[in-house]
Write a protein that holds these residues in place. Sequence first.
Motif, short mmCIF file in Angstrom:
data_model
loop_
_atom_site.label_atom_id
_atom_site.label_comp_id
_atom_site.label_asym_id
_atom_site.label_seq_id
_atom_site.Cartn_x
_atom_site.Cartn_y
_atom_site.Cartn_z
N CYS A 33 0.19 -1.64 -5.84
CA CYS A 33 -0.42 -0.35 -5.57
C CYS A 33 0.21 0.74 -6.44
O CYS A 33 1.43 0.72 -6.70
CB CYS A 33 -0.28 0.03 -4.10
N ALA A 80 -7.42 -2.35 6.27
CA ALA A 80 -7.59 -1.01 5.72
C ALA A 80 -7.76 0.01 6.84
O ALA A 80 -8.34 -0.29 7.89
CB ALA A 80 -8.80 -0.97 4.79
N CYS A 129 -1.71 5.38 5.97
CA CYS A 129 -2.20 6.68 5.51
C CYS A 129 -1.60 7.78 6.38
O CYS A 129 -1.04 7.53 7.44
CB CYS A 129 -3.73 6.74 5.54
N TRP A 170 -0.72 -3.97 6.16
CA TRP A 170 -1.51 -4.04 4.94
C TRP A 170 -1.96 -2.67 4.43
O TRP A 170 -2.29 -2.51 3.26
CB TRP A 170 -2.74 -4.92 5.14
N SER A 171 -2.02 -1.70 5.33
CA SER A 171 -2.58 -0.41 4.95
C SER A 171 -1.88 0.71 5.71
O SER A 171 -1.40 0.51 6.83
CB SER A 171 -4.09 -0.39 5.26
N ASP A 187 0.84 -1.20 0.00
CA ASP A 187 0.00 0.00 0.00
C ASP A 187 0.88 1.25 0.00
O ASP A 187 1.97 1.25 0.58
CB ASP A 187 -0.92 0.02 1.23
N TYR A 243 0.50 5.78 0.11
CA TYR A 243 -0.40 6.91 0.35
C TYR A 243 0.41 8.20 0.34
O TYR A 243 1.41 8.32 1.04
CB TYR A 243 -1.10 6.75 1.70
N THR A 247 -10.84 -2.47 1.37
CA THR A 247 -10.50 -1.05 1.29
C THR A 247 -11.56 -0.21 2.00
O THR A 247 -12.73 -0.61 2.08
CB THR A 247 -10.42 -0.56 -0.17
#
Length: 351
Positions: free
Chosen positions: A275, A107, A68, A65-66, A21, A23, A150
Motif C-alpha cells: 500500500c 474493505a 480508515c 485487512w482494511s 493498508d 489511510y 476495495t
Amino acid sequence: MEKKRVAVPLVCHGHSRPVVDLYYSPVTPDGFFLISASKDSTPMLRNGETGDWVGTFDGHKGAVWSCCLDTNALRAASGSADFTAKIWDALTGSELHSFEHKHIVRACAFSEDTNFLLTGGVEKVLRIYDLNRPDAPPREVDKSPGSIRTVAWLHSDQTILSSCTDLGGVRLWDVRTGNIERTLETKLPVTSAEVSQDGRYITTADGFSVKFWDANHFGLVKSYDMPCTVESASLEPKYGVKFVAGGEDMWIRVFDFHTGEEIACNKGHHGPVHCVRFSPGGETYASGSEDGTIRIWQTGSLTHEDNNEAMTTNGSIGKVKVSAEEVSRKIEGFHIADEANAIEKENLGDA
C-alpha cells in the motif's frame, strides 16, 4: 550527468506482520493522522507528520485487512479476517462497536458526512451501517459479481465504488437504487482504488498498469504501464502533478502524472509493497510492506514551473505544523498506549 539524491525515509516499526493498508486523515485542528492495518490483528494510529506511534487498537482476533479514519479523525474503523468490522474511539482507543459479518471483511470506508460505514469482503455483499443507529440492521447490497477487495464513497455519498479480488473492473453503484450504474473496465483485478481529494479522479492499480479515470464522467484519462506488478497507487492530492506506485519489486516509484515519466525510485523495503498513500497536503507519502514496516518519504520540492502554477491556482503553499502538545492533547487517555508496550512493539518490528 546529475547525481540523484537518495531519499531517506522515516521508518515506523511496531507491526509484527505485513502491513496491508494505510489511510491518512484529512488535516484536523490537531494535525493529521495515519492509521495502518496489518496481519498482526492490531491497527495502529500515528502522527501523520512525524510517524510517531500514538496507540494500538486492541480487540481483533484475526488479520486486519482494511482501516480508515473519519473526516475529523475522531473515530477509526477496521475490517478483519475475524468476520467483524469495528468502530473505535480514536482519542481513547476504546472499541465503540463491532459489526458481525459471515466471512472475512476486506474493505471499509466512512461516508463523507461520517454518518455511515461501508464494508465489503468475501461474502460478495456491500453493507451500509448507520452509525447513528449502530444496533440497527445494515442495508445490504448483494449484487457484487465477486469477492470485494476495495470500497470507497464519491459524489457526496451518492455513489459507491468497489472492486473485486478475482475479477477485473471497478463497479460504481447508485446508493439510492443499489444498482451498478457503470463498470470501469480493466483486464486484471483492481487491487487499489482511490478517489482524489478534489473528487476529480479515481486512481486504480491493476497488475502492470496504473489508470486515472474521470470521477464525474467516468472516461479513462490516462493509463501508464508499470515496470513491475503494482499493488497500490496514489495521486499527489494538492497539485496533482505526481503519483506514486508500489508493488512486488519492493520499490516505491514516483511518476509524472502528465507524462508517466519515472521521477524517482525509492528503495528500502525488504518485502513487496502492499500500500502507498499520500499525506493530505502532499508533502510526504507512506508505504506499507510485507516486511512489517511503514516508511514515510518526503515528496521533494516542486519544480519552479509546478510551484508557479500551484501558487497561481491555490495561493500560498503552507505546511501544517503539529506540536507535541497538540498531539498529546488529542491522544490523552489513549488507555493502551503505555511506554512499555511501545518499546515492545518497536522490538517486534525489528525482529
